[in-house]
Design a protein around this motif. Structure first.
Motif, PDB file in Angstrom:
ATOM      1  N   ILE A  37       0.875  -1.169   0.000  1.00 54.87           N
ATOM      2  CA  ILE A  37       0.000   0.000   0.000  1.00 54.87           C
ATOM      3  C   ILE A  37       0.913   1.220   0.000  1.00 54.87           C
ATOM      4  O   ILE A  37       1.837   1.314   0.813  1.00 54.87           O
ATOM      5  CB  ILE A  37      -0.908   0.054   1.243  1.00 54.87           C
ATOM      6  CG1 ILE A  37      -1.787  -1.192   1.330  1.00 54.87           C
ATOM      7  CG2 ILE A  37      -1.762   1.318   1.240  1.00 54.87           C
ATOM      8  CD1 ILE A  37      -2.539  -1.327   2.650  1.00 54.87           C
ATOM      9  N   VAL A 121      -9.550  -1.285   0.034  1.00 65.91           N
ATOM     10  CA  VAL A 121      -8.089  -1.438  -0.024  1.00 65.91           C
ATOM     11  C   VAL A 121      -7.714  -2.915   0.055  1.00 65.91           C
ATOM     12  O   VAL A 121      -6.912  -3.422  -0.751  1.00 65.91           O
ATOM     13  CB  VAL A 121      -7.422  -0.656   1.123  1.00 65.91           C
ATOM     14  CG1 VAL A 121      -5.926  -0.981   1.201  1.00 65.91           C
ATOM     15  CG2 VAL A 121      -7.636   0.832   0.953  1.00 65.91           C
ATOM     16  N   VAL A 131      -1.809  -0.771  -4.115  1.00 63.34           N
ATOM     17  CA  VAL A 131      -2.854   0.197  -3.773  1.00 63.34           C
ATOM     18  C   VAL A 131      -2.203   1.546  -3.453  1.00 63.34           C
ATOM     19  O   VAL A 131      -1.284   1.619  -2.629  1.00 63.34           O
ATOM     20  CB  VAL A 131      -3.692  -0.281  -2.576  1.00 63.34           C
ATOM     21  CG1 VAL A 131      -4.736   0.759  -2.213  1.00 63.34           C
ATOM     22  CG2 VAL A 131      -4.356  -1.614  -2.906  1.00 63.34           C
TER      23      VAL A 131
END
Length: 417
Positions: A37, A121, A131
């Motif tokens: 992420i 997410v 992401v």
């Protein structure tokens, strides 16, 4: 396979070339077999430019509209970075703060996170995506866009790491870790291999700009493994953790400074119970943080007191005090800028008497008067005139044995958010 949250500030994504470098760095992490992420800030000076444009239209723009405006900078960053990652043959999905599940209180400009529901997410990660999330922003239950204030992207990254049970949260900046002081002032500052949450929180609150205080608070509360690293090299960074190993003989771990300081003095107030509660309660209601407070009495049952606020809050603080003139009569109110707060921080200070006295002595030998002092178990702060800041910081750094033979790594302009 581990889950990494990687945060990159404005200077790290300041142009398309740097954006491509970040994309490669992120792709490398996924190639190592990890889920990723990424949290990013607005590019370079985008936020400052947006603020300047708003100020050309209005000296005091509505806070709601400023949040609407400033969140666009991060949205540009996440889209461009996702495009750059796609160009490398990787799958990437970008989300705004509210799409990523950030729910906040209804305060524009300085909103706090109430809850995070990162279902989108997590679903995107399961599908093999990198992401990319916009830092610094969320949404209220009523659908209003909010921002977290300066440094808010750090908070986004740490909060997202906690909500997704990430294995580590890496904060990438232009220096390769936490240093004993600002390496732009002291070239031979010491890089710390590790530092405790409490020490880092003190340094962040006292002006060290590498991490935002709220991010450190969030990391400590949720036991998020936090690492500060450089976006310009692959050097090992600094680990922020619960109990950091203290080097033998090191009493002071770091020296911080804050130029965003104003002193306000209220003279000739009735020396009766409840005065301080009224003044500082009103400042708190106006969302103005007060730092150091000093009170003194005189021979006419009157009191004088001084306190410090952020320079950016000075005008609002003066307005609040002037508005109390009938409830809390005073002889006069004055304000002063051109001040800085210099602080020493270290867990080893608890068991070493004389640390503060040494600080006072070092500052005096630079020909500088100390205006105000504040202490805790692991820090001492002095408010001084700002003219000799660099000399004072350098002298303190040497006095507490923090100098090294190596020159600190500084990779570029300082990240702003």
């Amino acid at each position: 396979m581990a889950l990494y949250v990687m945060k990159f500030g404005g200077s790290s994504v300041g142009d398309t070339e740097r954006m491509q470098r970040v994309a490669r760095r992120v792709a490398e992490k996924q190639d190592e077999g990890h889920q990723v992420i990424v949290v990013v800030s607005a590019m370079g000076d985008t936020t400052d430019d947006l603020i300047d444009q708003a100020k050309l239209l209005s000296p005091e723009p509505p806070t709601r509209e400023m949040d609407m405006l400033m969140t666009t900078g991060e949205q540009i960053s996440i889209a461009l970075l996702s495009i750059a990652i796609h160009q490398l043959g990787k799958k990437a999905t970008s989300f705004t703060g509210w799409q990523a599940g950030f729910r906040t209180e209804a305060v524009h400009g300085k909103a706090r996170i109430i809850d995070i529901q990162p279902s989108r997410v997590l679903e995107a990660l399961k599908e093999g995506n990198i992401v990319v999330v916009a830092g610094f922003q969320g949404m209220t239950d009523d659908g209003e866009i909010t921002t977290f204030g300066r440094g808010g992207s750090d908070t986004t990254a740490v909060a997202l790491a906690a909500a997704t049970s990430a294995d580590v949260c890496e904060i990438y900046t232009d220096v390769d870790g936490i240093y004993s002081t600002d390496p732009r002032i002291v070239k031979n500052a010491r890089k710390l291999n590790e530092i405790s949450y409490d020490e880092m929180l003190e340094l962040a609150n006292l002006g060290a700009a590498v991490l935002h205080p709220r991010a450190v608070e969030y990391a400590k509360h949720n036991q998020v493994r936090l690492v500060v690293r450089s976006s310009f090299n692959h050097n090992e960074g600094t680990v922020v953790k619960e109990d950091a190993h203290m080097e033998q003989g090191v009493v002071v771990s770091g020296i911080a400074y804050d130029k965003n300081v104003a002193r306000i003095s209220i003279v000739g107030v009735e020396h009766v119970p409840g005065v301080l509660a009224k003044v500082f309660g009103s400042l708190a209601e106006a969302k103005i943080d007060v730092d150091i407070i000093v009170q003194s009495g005189d021979q006419e049952d009157k009191a004088d007191f001084s306190f410090t606020v952020a320079l950016s809050d000075r005008e609002n603080a003066l307005k609040v005090i002037e508005g109390l003139s009938e409830e809390v009569p005073f002889r006069e109110v004055t304000s002063e800028d051109g001040l800085v707060k210099v602080s020493i921080v270290g867990a080893g200070m608890v068991s070493h008497p004389g640390v503060a006295a040494q600080m006072f002595d070092v500052i005096s030998k630079q020909g500088v008067n100390i205006e105000m002092v504040s202490t805790s178990e692991i820090k001492v702060s002095c408010v001084i005139a700002g003219g000799k800041l660099n000399e004072v910081v350098q002298a303190l750094h040497t006095a507490y044995g923090l100098d090294t033979d190596n020159q600190a790594f500084v990779g570029g302009p300082k990240d702003r958010r």
